[in-house]
Write an enzyme that holds these catalytic residues in place. Sequence first.
Site, short mmCIF file in Angstrom:
data_model
loop_
_atom_site.label_atom_id
_atom_site.label_comp_id
_atom_site.label_asym_id
_atom_site.label_seq_id
_atom_site.Cartn_x
_atom_site.Cartn_y
_atom_site.Cartn_z
CG ASP A 46 -0.32 0.09 2.52
OD1 ASP A 46 0.90 -0.10 2.61
OD2 ASP A 46 -1.04 0.34 3.52
CB SER A 47 4.60 1.68 -0.08
OG SER A 47 4.82 0.53 -0.85
CG ASP A 85 0.51 -4.11 2.08
OD1 ASP A 85 0.33 -4.86 3.07
OD2 ASP A 85 1.20 -3.07 2.12
CE LYS A 115 3.38 -5.96 3.75
NZ LYS A 115 2.86 -4.91 4.65
CD GLU A 117 1.08 -1.52 7.88
OE1 GLU A 117 0.80 -0.74 8.82
OE2 GLU A 117 1.53 -1.12 6.79
CD GLU A 184 8.46 -0.61 7.38
OE1 GLU A 184 7.44 -1.29 7.08
OE2 GLU A 184 8.67 0.54 6.95
O1 KIV Z 1 3.37 -1.07 1.60
C1 KIV Z 1 4.53 -1.49 1.63
O2 KIV Z 1 5.30 -1.41 0.67
C2 KIV Z 1 4.98 -2.12 2.85
C3 KIV Z 1 6.42 -2.00 3.15
C4 KIV Z 1 6.70 -0.68 3.75
C5 KIV Z 1 6.88 -3.09 3.99
O3 KIV Z 1 4.19 -2.60 3.60
#
Ligand code: KIV
Length: 282
Positions: A46-47, A85, A115, A117, A184
């Site tokens: 989600d970056s 994500d 994934k 968090e 991280e």
């Molecule tokens: O969104 C992302 O790219 C991530 C990384 C910061 C680990 O979760």
Amino acid sequence: MSKKKTILDFIKMKKAGEQVAWVTAYDYPTASFAEQAGVDMILVGDSLGMVVLGYESTIPVTMEDCISHCKAVRRGAPNTWIIGDMPFGSYQVSNEEAVKNAVRFLKEADTDCVKLEGGVRVAGRIRAIVDAGIPVMGHVGLTPQSSGQLGGFKAQGRDVKNARAVIEDALAVQDAGAFAILIEAVPPEVTAFLQKKLSIPVYSIGAGPCDGQLLISGDLLGKFQTFTPKFVKKYANCAEVEINAFKEYIKDVRSGQFPSDEHVYHVIDPIEKFEQLFKEFM
Ligand code: KIV
């Protein structure tokens, strides 16, 4: 073209001490280049909100954004393990919503896993998604979606009290059934302990050596200009390459150097016939 890796390959690699090298990607060309280069897996993080969409954080990223970018990445990297994500808001409300949204990643975007968090406080969500038959990767330490609560994008686990919280989170993620965990921005001493303690693969972004490394493609390629975390190693300066290419193009257009004869399609009928045609319209 190498065969797509599976969870079993990642477990074997951990046991054999083989490093997993992975990157983020958000679009077709980057995914295709990463696959051609031979990465072991790709995270559609989600970056993307910060790296591609220009937001100041990952918070505004939606399920629709993620699904759309995951689809592009899957088209670019059909033979690579892809992690979708889960964006902020897609798993916080209830187990039901978390499962529903995780299912969307697999059904609509053909990702291999999701994934999310958090540790202790999302363990129930991880368990619910795993129970639905979906592989989950955990993510602890610096969790960008809760950077507001953490006081910014700050390294975690640097004092004993906070390291205890990171360790408890990692154990909760493993106990909830995650197949792997990403750590991280945590000191390498804490990561090394977790790599030994956990039976699942432990991957790092800014957390020192362990079972594999992740970098954000925008950082690695030198495209993300807003800030560069300490843990980033830049392997290219694409921003400079692209800006220079645009500058050259602008210069050529303004000076009439582009397009030249090699960049046009010539007529295939005799030119007299075209002159006749033009006269008809005069
Ligand atoms: O969104 C992302 O790219 C991530 C990384 C910061 C680990 O979760």
